[in-house]
Design a protein around this motif. Structure first.
Motif, PDB file in Angstrom:
ATOM      1  N   HIS A   1      39.850   3.879 -12.331  1.00 49.78           N
ATOM      2  CA  HIS A   1      41.563   4.430 -12.451  1.00 49.78           C
ATOM      3  C   HIS A   1      41.682   5.236 -11.496  1.00 49.78           C
ATOM      4  O   HIS A   1      43.020   6.024 -11.147  1.00 49.78           O
ATOM      5  CB  HIS A   1      42.044   4.338 -13.503  1.00 49.78           C
ATOM      6  N   GLY A   2      40.648   6.746 -11.627  1.00 50.96           N
ATOM      7  CA  GLY A   2      40.509   7.608 -10.122  1.00 50.96           C
ATOM      8  C   GLY A   2      41.875   8.289 -11.486  1.00 50.96           C
ATOM      9  O   GLY A   2      41.633   8.468 -12.585  1.00 50.96           O
ATOM     10  N   ASP A   3      42.061   9.762 -11.133  1.00 50.70           N
ATOM     11  CA  ASP A   3      42.843  10.808 -12.168  1.00 50.70           C
ATOM     12  C   ASP A   3      43.323  11.484 -10.495  1.00 50.70           C
ATOM     13  O   ASP A   3      42.858  12.094  -9.173  1.00 50.70           O
ATOM     14  CB  ASP A   3      42.071  11.445 -13.410  1.00 50.70           C
ATOM     15  N   GLU A   4      45.058  12.655 -11.137  1.00 50.38           N
ATOM     16  CA  GLU A   4      45.331  13.354 -10.156  1.00 50.38           C
ATOM     17  C   GLU A   4      44.156  14.579  -9.556  1.00 50.38           C
ATOM     18  O   GLU A   4      44.558  15.053  -9.452  1.00 50.38           O
ATOM     19  CB  GLU A   4      46.621  13.721 -11.297  1.00 50.38           C
ATOM     20  N   GLN A   5      43.658  15.229 -11.181  1.00 48.60           N
ATOM     21  CA  GLN A   5      42.482  15.583 -11.253  1.00 48.60           C
ATOM     22  C   GLN A   5      41.230  15.043 -10.325  1.00 48.60           C
ATOM     23  O   GLN A   5      40.675  14.762 -10.622  1.00 48.60           O
ATOM     24  CB  GLN A   5      41.973  16.849 -11.628  1.00 48.60           C
ATOM     25  N   ARG A   6      40.759  16.330  -9.633  1.00 56.41           N
ATOM     26  CA  ARG A   6      39.562  16.117  -8.429  1.00 56.41           C
ATOM     27  C   ARG A   6      38.488  16.646  -9.399  1.00 56.41           C
ATOM     28  O   ARG A   6      36.883  16.083  -9.144  1.00 56.41           O
ATOM     29  CB  ARG A   6      39.692  16.154  -6.774  1.00 56.41           C
ATOM     30  N   LEU A   7      38.254  17.632  -9.945  1.00 58.76           N
ATOM     31  CA  LEU A   7      38.005  18.287 -10.733  1.00 58.76           C
ATOM     32  C   LEU A   7      37.727  18.021 -11.924  1.00 58.76           C
ATOM     33  O   LEU A   7      39.511  19.467 -12.630  1.00 58.76           O
ATOM     34  CB  LEU A   7      37.265  19.999  -9.716  1.00 58.76           C
ATOM     35  N   LEU A   8      36.947  17.758 -12.831  1.00 53.12           N
ATOM     36  CA  LEU A   8      37.136  17.471 -14.551  1.00 53.12           C
ATOM     37  C   LEU A   8      36.004  18.320 -14.972  1.00 53.12           C
ATOM     38  O   LEU A   8      34.793  18.306 -15.081  1.00 53.12           O
ATOM     39  CB  LEU A   8      37.039  16.538 -14.597  1.00 53.12           C
ATOM     40  N   ARG A   9      36.152  19.577 -16.177  1.00 57.00           N
ATOM     41  CA  ARG A   9      35.210  19.960 -16.749  1.00 57.00           C
ATOM     42  C   ARG A   9      35.821  19.237 -18.381  1.00 57.00           C
ATOM     43  O   ARG A   9      36.030  17.845 -18.398  1.00 57.00           O
ATOM     44  CB  ARG A   9      36.426  21.721 -17.155  1.00 57.00           C
ATOM     45  N   SER A  10      35.025  19.898 -19.446  1.00 48.17           N
ATOM     46  CA  SER A  10      34.660  19.001 -20.665  1.00 48.17           C
ATOM     47  C   SER A  10      36.250  18.693 -21.102  1.00 48.17           C
ATOM     48  O   SER A  10      36.608  17.549 -21.787  1.00 48.17           O
ATOM     49  CB  SER A  10      34.181  20.021 -21.323  1.00 48.17           C
ATOM     50  N   ASP A  11      37.266  19.401 -21.299  1.00 50.73           N
ATOM     51  CA  ASP A  11      38.419  18.622 -21.055  1.00 50.73           C
ATOM     52  C   ASP A  11      39.187  18.415 -20.852  1.00 50.73           C
ATOM     53  O   ASP A  11      39.459  16.698 -21.117  1.00 50.73           O
ATOM     54  CB  ASP A  11      39.211  19.996 -21.755  1.00 50.73           C
ATOM     55  N   GLY A  12      39.079  17.983 -19.377  1.00 53.26           N
ATOM     56  CA  GLY A  12      39.811  17.254 -18.496  1.00 53.26           C
ATOM     57  C   GLY A  12      38.892  15.473 -18.585  1.00 53.26           C
ATOM     58  O   GLY A  12      39.401  14.634 -18.638  1.00 53.26           O
ATOM     59  N   ILE A  13      37.388  15.763 -19.007  1.00 58.29           N
ATOM     60  CA  ILE A  13      36.432  14.800 -19.416  1.00 58.29           C
ATOM     61  C   ILE A  13      37.286  13.450 -20.156  1.00 58.29           C
ATOM     62  O   ILE A  13      37.178  12.783 -20.920  1.00 58.29           O
ATOM     63  CB  ILE A  13      35.185  15.371 -19.386  1.00 58.29           C
ATOM     64  N   ASN A  14      37.211  14.761 -21.222  1.00 58.26           N
ATOM     65  CA  ASN A  14      37.818  13.819 -23.051  1.00 58.26           C
ATOM     66  C   ASN A  14      38.861  13.333 -22.566  1.00 58.26           C
ATOM     67  O   ASN A  14      39.753  12.372 -22.967  1.00 58.26           O
ATOM     68  CB  ASN A  14      37.745  15.358 -23.958  1.00 58.26           C
ATOM     69  N   ARG A  15      40.160  13.496 -21.903  1.00 62.95           N
ATOM     70  CA  ARG A  15      41.110  13.646 -21.544  1.00 62.95           C
ATOM     71  C   ARG A  15      41.228  12.119 -21.286  1.00 62.95           C
ATOM     72  O   ARG A  15      41.790  11.138 -21.512  1.00 62.95           O
ATOM     73  CB  ARG A  15      42.195  14.861 -20.791  1.00 62.95           C
ATOM     74  N   VAL A  16      40.852  12.287 -19.531  1.00 63.30           N
ATOM     75  CA  VAL A  16      40.278  10.931 -18.586  1.00 63.30           C
ATOM     76  C   VAL A  16      39.826   9.423 -19.751  1.00 63.30           C
ATOM     77  O   VAL A  16      40.351   8.599 -19.839  1.00 63.30           O
ATOM     78  CB  VAL A  16      39.735  10.922 -18.084  1.00 63.30           C
ATOM     79  N   ALA A  17      38.589  10.409 -21.270  1.00 63.04           N
ATOM     80  CA  ALA A  17      38.045   9.197 -21.529  1.00 63.04           C
ATOM     81  C   ALA A  17      38.208   8.349 -22.889  1.00 63.04           C
ATOM     82  O   ALA A  17      38.500   7.381 -23.214  1.00 63.04           O
ATOM     83  CB  ALA A  17      36.773   9.870 -22.484  1.00 63.04           C
ATOM     84  N   GLY A  18      39.803   8.890 -23.397  1.00 63.74           N
ATOM     85  CA  GLY A  18      40.470   8.751 -23.996  1.00 63.74           C
ATOM     86  C   GLY A  18      40.251   8.958 -25.343  1.00 63.74           C
ATOM     87  O   GLY A  18      40.242   9.138 -26.622  1.00 63.74           O
TER      88      GLY A  18
END
Length: 119
Positions: free
Chosen positions: A102-119
């Protein structure tokens, strides 16, 4: 890095922080990330911080096994005190699959972004 698959999504994983000793690695990694981000297809750079192994994942390297067993108590503490710097192997895997689908609006993800995308 050309491919015949125009819809291919690329993910790159790297450490979140570096020390002065790893300056050359950081320079090469930075150049590689910039080249990947310049491609004309979806590219996501994933930079996890502290990763907690899940589901009985063990390293074949003795020192890593020791560090994982010693730091097992540390993960719940870090997750409560600094949730934006910790993730698990399960969340990392789920996030990479979600990014590829599905992609994401951010192209660089740190741990908080990883956790957000993982659900």
């Amino acid at each position: 890095m050309r491919t015949s698959l125009p819809m291919l999504t690329r993910t790159s994983t790297a450490w979140a922080e570096y020390t002065p000793v790893t300056h050359d690695y950081a320079r090469v990694k930075g150049r590689t990330e910039n080249e990947l981000l310049a491609l004309d297809r979806p590219v996501f750079v994933v930079r996890p911080g502290f990763i907690q192994p899940c589901h009985c994942i063990t390293s074949r390297t003795r020192i890593y096994r020791y560090l994982c067993s010693w730091s097992a108590w540390l993960f719940p503490v870090l997750e409560r005190l600094a949730p934006k710097y910790v993730t698990t192997t399960e969340r990392l895997g789920r996030a990479m699959v979600a990014l590829a689908k599905h992609g994401d609006e951010q192209r660089l993800l740190r741990s908080d972004g990883i956790n957000r995308v993982a659900g």
